[in-house]
Scaffold this active site. Structure first.
Site, PDB file in Angstrom:
ATOM      1  N   SER A 159       0.792  -1.226   0.000  1.00  4.43           N
ATOM      2  CA  SER A 159       0.000   0.000   0.000  1.00  4.43           C
ATOM      3  C   SER A 159       0.826   1.279   0.000  1.00  4.43           C
ATOM      4  CB  SER A 159      -0.945   0.009   1.208  1.00  4.43           C
ATOM      5  OG  SER A 159      -1.842  -1.070   1.124  1.00  4.43           O
ATOM      6  N   LYS A 160       2.023   1.241   0.589  1.00  7.00           N
ATOM      7  CA  LYS A 160       2.805   2.465   0.707  1.00  7.00           C
ATOM      8  C   LYS A 160       3.963   2.477  -0.276  1.00  7.00           C
ATOM      9  CE  LYS A 160       1.709   3.210   5.596  1.00  7.00           C
ATOM     10  NZ  LYS A 160       2.259   3.401   6.957  1.00  7.00           N
TER      11      LYS A 160
END
Length: 209
Positions: A9-10
């Site tokens: 996600s990051k």
């Protein structure tokens, strides 16, 4: 051929694909057949997934670590798998709640069929709630939908301005905060009221001569 897709996600490096990579390699996916993204699952722009899907051919199987690595939501997931199935491509999930999904097997197809049925149920439930909400709002005298960008005052101003041959249409639209398309839906180039304009003013459109 097995093709693997990974997502974290990051994009700042605080999350890595190591765990997913190890699992995909252990499942038989070749290093050169791995694709990945560093982006939220809610984002449409996932170039790694786009490249991965383009690389798949009839007879291939897409392998993901968990089901949530692939789809933005249930609808997107179901549509993606339907597209893969139509192309003769399978899907295999290694772990998590979707680990029973392997669309190359009869049992796996059955499990995904349940997911598809749940997605359809969710769509119908949302639609039912939306219609019920609109009916409730109408019963209370409120009408759903976007508000008019034109007001009675704006319509009257536009009628007066368009009746003047020297009016600059672009400047008029800027002053009223509307587009040319909106202007001409409500008022003719000569300043006569049109159907949309008449509705805003709450009166019948005058008959054509």
């Amino acid at each position: 051929m097995l093709v693997g897709y990974m997502r974290v996600s990051k994009a700042d490096g605080s999350q890595t694909t190591d765990l997913q990579r190890d699992a995909l390699l252990a499942a038989g996916v070749g290093e050169e057949q791995l694709y990945h993204d560093h982006a939220s699952g809610k984002k449409d722009d996932r170039p790694g997934l786009v490249s991965c899907l383009k690389s798949l051919r009839d007879g291939d199987t897409l392998v993901v670590w968990k089901l949530d690595r692939l789809g933005r939501d249930l609808h997107h997931l179901v549509n993606t798998v339907h597209d893969l199935t139509a192309r003769g491509v399978g899907l295999k999930v290694l772990t998590g709640q979707g680990a029973a999904i392997d669309t190359t097997t009869a049992a796996g197809k059955l499990v995904f069929g349940i997911f598809a049925a749940l997605a359809e149920f969710e769509r119908e439930l949302i639609s039912e709630r939306t219609h019920a909400g609109l009916a409730s709002a109408r019963a209370r005298g409120r009408v759903g939908g976007r508000p008019f960008t034109m007001t009675p005052a704006k319509v009257r101003t536009a009628m007066a301005a368009m009746g003047n041959p020297e009016t600059n249409v672009g400047e008029l639209c800027e002053e009223l905060g509307i587009s040319r398309q909106t202007l001409y839906r409500h008022v003719s180039p000569t300043g006569e009221i049109r159907a949309d304009g008449a509705r805003v003013l709450g009166r019948k459109r005058p008959p054509r001569k």
